[in-house]
Write an enzyme that holds these catalytic residues in place. Sequence first.
Site, PDB file in Angstrom:
ATOM      1  N   GLY A  46       0.833  -1.199   0.000  1.00 13.36           N
ATOM      2  CA  GLY A  46       0.000   0.000   0.000  1.00 13.36           C
ATOM      3  C   GLY A  46       0.863   1.241   0.000  1.00 13.36           C
ATOM      4  CD  GLN A  51       3.366   5.743   2.673  1.00 15.42           C
ATOM      5  OE1 GLN A  51       2.401   5.236   2.127  1.00 15.42           O
ATOM      6  NE2 GLN A  51       4.333   5.020   3.203  1.00 15.42           N
ATOM      7  CB  CYS A  91       4.940   1.948   7.303  1.00 13.52           C
ATOM      8  SG  CYS A  91       4.559   3.471   6.436  1.00 13.52           S
ATOM      9  CG  LEU A  92       6.533   0.855   1.280  1.00 10.78           C
ATOM     10  CD1 LEU A  92       5.983   1.195  -0.101  1.00 10.78           C
ATOM     11  CD2 LEU A  92       7.655  -0.164   1.170  1.00 10.78           C
ATOM     12  CG  HIS A 133      -0.864   1.349   7.211  1.00 12.96           C
ATOM     13  ND1 HIS A 133       0.032   0.809   8.107  1.00 12.96           N
ATOM     14  CD2 HIS A 133      -0.140   2.163   6.396  1.00 12.96           C
ATOM     15  CE1 HIS A 133       1.248   1.288   7.846  1.00 12.96           C
ATOM     16  NE2 HIS A 133       1.171   2.098   6.806  1.00 12.96           N
ATOM     17  CD  GLU A 134      -1.254   2.592   2.715  1.00 15.08           C
ATOM     18  OE1 GLU A 134      -0.746   3.725   2.643  1.00 15.08           O
ATOM     19  OE2 GLU A 134      -0.584   1.574   2.979  1.00 15.08           O
ATOM     20  CG  HIS A 137       0.349   6.760   5.389  1.00 14.04           C
ATOM     21  ND1 HIS A 137       1.501   7.208   6.005  1.00 14.04           N
ATOM     22  CD2 HIS A 137       0.527   5.437   5.187  1.00 14.04           C
ATOM     23  CE1 HIS A 137       2.332   6.174   6.166  1.00 14.04           C
ATOM     24  NE2 HIS A 137       1.764   5.082   5.684  1.00 14.04           N
TER      25      HIS A 137
HETATM   26 NI    NI Z   1       2.518   3.137   5.568  1.00 13.80          NI
END
Ligand code: NI
Length: 167
Positions: A46, A51, A91-92, A133-134, A137
């Site tokens: 995701g 991000q 998470c990236l 989660h997204e 963000h």
């Molecule tokens: Ni993330």
Amino acid sequence: MALLPILRYPDQRLAKKAAPVPVVDEKIRKLVADMAETMYEAPGIGLAATQVDVHLQVIVIDASEEKNGLHVLINPCIEKSEGTCEGEEGCLSVPGVYEKVRRAERVTVRFLDLQGQEQVIEAEGLLAVCIQHEVDHLNGKLFVQYLSQLKQSRIKAKLAKKARITA
Ligand code: NI
């Protein structure tokens, strides 16, 4: 398409709140294509526009094992949450960190698709967790913020050290 640089925690730009997309046009479709390419390449399941330092409500997710289930959610709104589950998240923007987070088990989310059409999906399991989660963000929230202050400080120190080594 192009790979986009991903912001790393504790970059303050990750705390910005994303604005709704006013119109789903070619510029947004290009952003989505670049975000999807960046997510698959990372690899991740995701990615939120926040991000990649674009503060618009755009999310791409592919929680399928075969990597053939891309979901694009523009202006997502979680309308209903049910149940609870706890699973390990990563998470990236917080590379190498995996921690348990409590989430709703099922969510109903309303959003716009790539044609600007309103859609509603009911998701459960990994997809539901990923959506939550997204969406966090887009609201400037990272999964580490569900952890204790002590854990957050340790993660910050770990990432700062890693940044010095790779810099
Ligand atoms: Ni993330």
